[in-house]
Design a protein around this motif. Structure first.
Motif, PDB file in Angstrom:
ATOM      1  N   GLY A   1      13.351  -0.605   8.941  1.00 60.45           N
ATOM      2  CA  GLY A   1      14.247   0.532   9.081  1.00 60.45           C
ATOM      3  C   GLY A   1      13.636   1.714   9.815  1.00 60.45           C
ATOM      4  O   GLY A   1      14.346   2.472  10.484  1.00 60.45           O
ATOM      5  N   TYR A   2      12.296   1.862   9.692  1.00 53.35           N
ATOM      6  CA  TYR A   2      11.624   3.006  10.311  1.00 53.35           C
ATOM      7  C   TYR A   2      10.496   2.602  11.251  1.00 53.35           C
ATOM      8  O   TYR A   2       9.744   3.441  11.724  1.00 53.35           O
ATOM      9  CB  TYR A   2      11.086   3.948   9.222  1.00 53.35           C
ATOM     10  N   ARG A   3      10.361   1.297  11.472  1.00 54.67           N
ATOM     11  CA  ARG A   3       9.370   0.755  12.403  1.00 54.67           C
ATOM     12  C   ARG A   3       7.929   1.097  12.015  1.00 54.67           C
ATOM     13  O   ARG A   3       7.063   1.238  12.877  1.00 54.67           O
ATOM     14  CB  ARG A   3       9.663   1.231  13.834  1.00 54.67           C
ATOM     15  N   HIS A   4       7.668   1.236  10.725  1.00 57.11           N
ATOM     16  CA  HIS A   4       6.287   1.374  10.281  1.00 57.11           C
ATOM     17  C   HIS A   4       5.599   0.015  10.430  1.00 57.11           C
ATOM     18  O   HIS A   4       6.184  -1.016  10.070  1.00 57.11           O
ATOM     19  CB  HIS A   4       6.227   1.824   8.825  1.00 57.11           C
ATOM     20  N   PRO A   5       4.382  -0.041  10.931  1.00 62.60           N
ATOM     21  CA  PRO A   5       3.713  -1.335  11.095  1.00 62.60           C
ATOM     22  C   PRO A   5       3.384  -2.011   9.769  1.00 62.60           C
ATOM     23  O   PRO A   5       3.211  -3.228   9.716  1.00 62.60           O
ATOM     24  CB  PRO A   5       2.429  -0.982  11.852  1.00 62.60           C
ATOM     25  N   MET A   6       3.303  -1.227   8.699  1.00 62.97           N
ATOM     26  CA  MET A   6       3.009  -1.769   7.375  1.00 62.97           C
ATOM     27  C   MET A   6       3.683  -0.890   6.339  1.00 62.97           C
ATOM     28  O   MET A   6       3.699   0.340   6.454  1.00 62.97           O
ATOM     29  CB  MET A   6       1.492  -1.811   7.125  1.00 62.97           C
ATOM     30  N   GLY A   7       4.266  -1.512   5.318  1.00 59.56           N
ATOM     31  CA  GLY A   7       4.933  -0.760   4.265  1.00 59.56           C
ATOM     32  C   GLY A   7       3.952   0.024   3.398  1.00 59.56           C
ATOM     33  O   GLY A   7       2.761  -0.285   3.345  1.00 59.56           O
ATOM     34  N   PRO A   8       4.435   1.047   2.688  1.00 60.44           N
ATOM     35  CA  PRO A   8       3.538   1.934   1.932  1.00 60.44           C
ATOM     36  C   PRO A   8       2.826   1.276   0.768  1.00 60.44           C
ATOM     37  O   PRO A   8       1.708   1.677   0.424  1.00 60.44           O
ATOM     38  CB  PRO A   8       4.470   3.058   1.451  1.00 60.44           C
ATOM     39  N   LEU A   9       3.413   0.261   0.156  1.00 62.86           N
ATOM     40  CA  LEU A   9       2.754  -0.388  -0.977  1.00 62.86           C
ATOM     41  C   LEU A   9       1.668  -1.352  -0.504  1.00 62.86           C
ATOM     42  O   LEU A   9       0.565  -1.391  -1.065  1.00 62.86           O
ATOM     43  CB  LEU A   9       3.783  -1.116  -1.844  1.00 62.86           C
ATOM     44  N   ARG A  10       1.966  -2.101   0.532  1.00 63.41           N
ATOM     45  CA  ARG A  10       0.927  -2.975   1.101  1.00 63.41           C
ATOM     46  C   ARG A  10      -0.223  -2.129   1.666  1.00 63.41           C
ATOM     47  O   ARG A  10      -1.391  -2.488   1.523  1.00 63.41           O
ATOM     48  CB  ARG A  10       1.514  -3.877   2.185  1.00 63.41           C
TER      49      ARG A  10
ATOM     50  N   ILE B   1      10.771  -2.858  -0.694  1.00 63.04           N
ATOM     51  CA  ILE B   1      10.481  -1.455  -0.375  1.00 63.04           C
ATOM     52  C   ILE B   1       9.683  -1.374   0.914  1.00 63.04           C
ATOM     53  O   ILE B   1       9.976  -0.560   1.808  1.00 63.04           O
ATOM     54  CB  ILE B   1       9.730  -0.787  -1.539  1.00 63.04           C
ATOM     55  N   ASP B   2       8.686  -2.225   1.036  1.00 60.56           N
ATOM     56  CA  ASP B   2       7.877  -2.231   2.253  1.00 60.56           C
ATOM     57  C   ASP B   2       8.708  -2.642   3.467  1.00 60.56           C
ATOM     58  O   ASP B   2       8.603  -2.041   4.548  1.00 60.56           O
ATOM     59  CB  ASP B   2       6.688  -3.174   2.093  1.00 60.56           C
ATOM     60  N   ARG B   3       9.544  -3.664   3.292  1.00 63.52           N
ATOM     61  CA  ARG B   3      10.348  -4.139   4.418  1.00 63.52           C
ATOM     62  C   ARG B   3      11.315  -3.062   4.901  1.00 63.52           C
ATOM     63  O   ARG B   3      11.600  -2.954   6.098  1.00 63.52           O
ATOM     64  CB  ARG B   3      11.116  -5.398   4.006  1.00 63.52           C
TER      65      ARG B   3
END
Length: 292
Positions: A228-237, A221-223
């Motif tokens: 896919g959206y270039r977030h520096p960190m996934g929402p769960l981490r 999910i984080d990956r």
């Protein structure tokens, strides 16, 4: 109205109430910027841990060339810990309240801090209404929100939140304080969740629901968001980093205003009840190494 922080030229004199994860980070960045910082923390072990963390972070910053070695060595000397708000020096340039997201607790702390006559008074709330937090203050014009992000020493943003009562010159003072510690700012009006928490919590809660529904593993999910959206960190981490208990408090507060779209998932409630709060406890949606 009192003189704004912007009038101060050197590092200044800062008070921070609360030596949890956020309070420690806030105290550190001001001390690293040359300010004399007084931290209020009644828990002796937590106070000692905050001082150790600040010293360790200063040393690491010096090793990486991000902080002058002499400045880094002086960080512990610029930090003083007291046990009660009443022990803060009077007339500080800025006092930042950074206690848990409980309305009555924060209001009591802010009222006590205001009695120390700071030039600017701020709450590090993630989403509680600034107008309500400042409702009992004698000088609401000198009060606003300064929403720092975790880890404070590396996250570049401070969200400045103003109520209708906040004086414009104190918004300028808040910008000056942020500039002192090398941060960028956005200015938002007082609305539950502000800009960052409202968006961040919405994404984080949906990620937790997906995990509970078995859509994918936490890392996948984080990956998805990182690649896919270039977030520096996934929402769960990120939730682990912020603290599951903090996210739960904010979600519950937002649900009071915006309804069931912010109701916390049962998985989040259960993890907090089990003491799985993220990195600070060693386990959340991920397992984390023990802190240094």
């Amino acid at each position: 109205m009192s003189e704004p922080v912007a009038a101060q030229r050197a590092g200044g004199r800062i008070g921070v109430v609360g030596a949890g994860t956020m309070g420690t980070g806030i105290a550190y960045v001001f001390a690293a910027a040359g300010a004399e910082v007084t931290v209020v923390e009644p828990d002796g072990e937590r106070a000692r841990a905050a001082l150790r963390t600040a010293a360790t972070q200063a040393a690491r910053a010096a090793e990486r060339g991000r902080l002058d070695a002499a400045v880094a060595q002086g960080v512990p000397d610029r930090l003083t810990v007291v046990a009660d708000v009443a022990e803060l020096p009077e007339g500080l340039d800025l006092i930042v309240e950074s206690v848990p997201e409980r309305m009555e607790l924060k209001r009591a702390v802010l009222a006590a801090a205001e009695r120390r006559s700071p030039r600017l008074l701020a709450s590090n709330t993630s989403g509680l209404p600034i107008s309500e937090l400042g409702a009992d203050l004698d000088r609401p014009a000198d009060f606003l929100g300064l929403h720092f992000f975790n880890p404070v020493w590396s996250m570049p943003l401070i969200e400045i939140v103003h109520s209708p009562a906040t004086a414009p010159e104190q918004i300028d003072a808040a910008r000056a304080a942020a500039e002192l510690v090398g941060k960028e700012t956005i200015v938002v009006r007082d609305a539950p969740g502000f800009a960052t928490s409202r968006l961040g919590i919405a994404l984080g809660l949906e990620a937790i629901r997906m995990l509970a529904d078995g859509v994918a593993a936490a890392a996948d999910i984080d990956r998805a968001m990182e690649l896919g959206y270039r977030h520096p960190m996934g929402p769960l981490r990120l939730t682990d980093l912020v603290g599951l208990d903090v996210r739960l408090d904010v979600a519950r507060n937002l649900a009071k205003t915006y309804g069931d779209r912010f109701d916390p998932p049962q998985l989040l409630v259960d993890k907090v009840a089990a003491g799985e709060l993220g990195r600070k406890t060693g386990r959340g949606f991920y397992d984390w190494p023990a802190p240094d």
